[in-house]
Enzyme design. Structure first.
Site, PDB file in Angstrom:
ATOM      1  N   ASN A 226       0.800  -1.233   0.000  1.00  0.00           N
ATOM      2  CA  ASN A 226       0.000   0.000   0.000  1.00  0.00           C
ATOM      3  C   ASN A 226       0.831   1.281   0.000  1.00  0.00           C
ATOM      4  O   ASN A 226       0.289   2.357   0.248  1.00  0.00           O
ATOM      5  CB  ASN A 226      -0.996   0.060   1.168  1.00  0.00           C
ATOM      6  N   GLY A 248       6.433  -0.551  -2.490  1.00  0.00           N
ATOM      7  CA  GLY A 248       5.948  -1.916  -2.375  1.00  0.00           C
ATOM      8  C   GLY A 248       4.602  -2.141  -3.006  1.00  0.00           C
ATOM      9  O   GLY A 248       3.954  -3.149  -2.719  1.00  0.00           O
ATOM     10  N   ASP A 249       4.175  -1.226  -3.871  1.00  0.00           N
ATOM     11  CA  ASP A 249       2.866  -1.390  -4.509  1.00  0.00           C
ATOM     12  C   ASP A 249       2.915  -0.678  -5.850  1.00  0.00           C
ATOM     13  O   ASP A 249       3.938  -0.717  -6.530  1.00  0.00           O
ATOM     14  CB  ASP A 249       1.756  -0.860  -3.598  1.00  0.00           C
ATOM     15  N   ASP A 250       1.846   0.012  -6.236  1.00  0.00           N
ATOM     16  CA  ASP A 250       1.844   0.689  -7.534  1.00  0.00           C
ATOM     17  C   ASP A 250       2.800   1.876  -7.513  1.00  0.00           C
ATOM     18  O   ASP A 250       2.667   2.766  -6.676  1.00  0.00           O
ATOM     19  CB  ASP A 250       0.437   1.183  -7.872  1.00  0.00           C
ATOM     20  N   GLN A 272       4.495  -2.826  -8.351  1.00  0.00           N
ATOM     21  CA  GLN A 272       3.668  -3.330  -9.452  1.00  0.00           C
ATOM     22  C   GLN A 272       3.921  -2.553 -10.731  1.00  0.00           C
ATOM     23  O   GLN A 272       3.561  -2.995 -11.802  1.00  0.00           O
ATOM     24  CB  GLN A 272       2.181  -3.198  -9.079  1.00  0.00           C
TER      25      GLN A 272
END
Length: 448
Positions: A226, A248-250, A272
């Site tokens: 997130n 750790g995400d988009d 991502q």
């Protein structure tokens, strides 16, 4: 310390691209920050009010209140705000949304405190899912310049350890929400260890984010789930230029009602990478993403090159972890001149069966959200060994599928074996160009 000069207004500043290179990973505040006399002369020459803000002398001081007072009162309009100190303590949430023609010069670090219970009690809603923030930042003709060393630091490690890998926890705040911010520039600035998402634009337009460094990493076993780099929501004409993002995400995500978003000359690490969505989470709501162009982007150890995701067409649960039933359209999505270094799965991914309440990967044909006019051009580099898929394009029949997907100059191979990616799995893809679709094998259907 506030130095005040009451002045006549200036004409609105124009947006000018910086010529600086990407920011260093470990900067040191410059020793030659101009003295107060320089800023007094500059403010006078530009007919601006000056607020020269030094950190509190006591470590328990709340510099956030001093900064908010300057941006809301003494230096709200036609002003120059200078923060030359090495570190400022951010111990309260702030709202500064009425600035007009304000230039902010930040040289040191804004460091948020680690009192999780306090921040959970005062975080402010963003207006999407259960997202919240500790800083509403808005206005018109604002320029925030970090000079390569200015930093917003959320003290995120305490949040990563507290979350223990759990996603979408209520009241866990993003660092800053660019809210009703218009015709403004954010430049030469660092964002480190965000509490959750790093930032989001909402109800904003005509923004340039130039030469931006984002690094959200964990030094423990707990993930940085997130910690998106930036999300756009209800925003138009947003330019992201020279970004360096580790998260750790988009790395970049376009949520509902984003249009004319441009990404240039950037590098992404982990995460991502570029997400269009998720979309269609709110039952019966219409959303769109129109015109996203990315050019000259390097992606290192990212999961994809780009992925487009919507919720299913039938509602199951409620946001943030459930939902669905929304409708809409995504159009004119372009990636060109992209280099991959060790992508972890297929570079191109479309997925229309999102849900985190037990139905992930089910009901994939019911979404009434459609996509058209996608172009991926000059995409090269490597994936991890074992990756064979070039694309997994699972478009939903309920919205009419995906139309006019064009691939040009695709030359991605596996890292060690140098095998080209040859499989292009498709469902409900119309008028593909530059590749040949094949159906999803039954044994791989909906398990991702």
């Amino acid at each position: 310390m506030l130095s005040l000069f009451f002045v006549l207004p200036l004409a609105a500043a124009s947006i000018v691209n910086s010529q600086l290179s990407l920011l260093p990973h470990h900067p040191h505040p410059p020793e030659d920050i101009p003295p107060l006399s320089h800023w007094e002369d500059l403010a006078a020459s530009q007919n601006r009010t000056l607020c020269h803000i030094l950190p509190g002398q006591d470590g328990d001081d709340d510099d956030a209140k001093t900064i908010a007072s300057a941006l809301n009162h003494d230096c709200r309009t036609n002003a120059l705000v200078v923060l030359p100190g090495a570190q400022y303590t951010m111990a309260s949430n702030i709202t500064t949304t009425s600035m007009d023609n304000v230039h902010i010069e930040l040289y040191g670090r804004l460091l948020w405190t680690t009192d999780i219970d306090y921040w959970l009690s005062v975080s402010m809603p963003v207006g999407f899912q259960n997202q919240s923030t500790v800083w509403y930042f808005g206005g018109r003709h604002v320029r925030l310049d970090g000079h390569g060393t200015g930093e917003l630091n959320g003290n995120g490690q305490v949040w990563y350890d507290w979350a223990k890998g759990r996603g979408n926890l209520p009241h866990r705040p993003m660092m800053i929400n660019w809210r009703h911010l218009h015709a403004s520039v954010i430049t030469n600035l660092r964002f480190v260890q965000a509490q959750m998402w790093t930032m989001a634009t909402t109800w904003s337009h005509d923004l340039l984010f130039d030469t931006i460094y984002v690094n959200n990493t964990s030094n423990s076993s707990h993930s940085t789930l997130n910690t998106d780099g930036i999300d756009t929501i209800y925003s138009d004409n947003i330019t992201l230029r020279r970004w360096d993002v580790t998260c750790g995400d988009d790395n970049v995500a376009l949520k509902g009602n984003s249009s004319n978003v441009f990404l240039y000359d950037s590098v992404f690490h982990g995460g991502q990478v570029i997400a269009i969505g998720s979309l269609g989470q709110y039952n019966d709501a219409w959303e769109y993403v129109h015109t996203f162009h990315a050019r000259n982007v390097t992606m290192r150890d990212t999961r994809y090159a780009v992925y487009l995701k919507t919720w299913a067409g039938h509602q199951n649960g409620y946001p943030p972890n459930g939902g669905g039933g929304g409708r809409g359209h995504g159009q004119d999505i372009v990636l060109e001149d992209v280099v991959l270094h060790g992508a972890r799965t297929a570079p191109f991914w479309i997925w229309q069966c999102e849900n985190y309440e037990g139905d992930m990967g089910k009901d994939c044909d019911s979404s009434e959200f459609s996509f058209s006019d996608l172009r991926f051009s000059n995409v090269s580099g490597t994936t991890a060994d074992g990756v064979t898929l070039a694309a997994s394009l699972r478009c939903a029949a309920g919205g009419g599928g995906c139309t006019n997907i064009i691939v040009e100059d695709f030359s991605v191979v596996t890292a060690n074996t140098k095998k080209p990616l040859t499989e292009w799995y498709c469902a409900n893809v119309h008028n593909p160009s530059g590749f040949e679709c094949e159906p999803f094998p039954e044994d791989k259907g909906d398990d991702e």
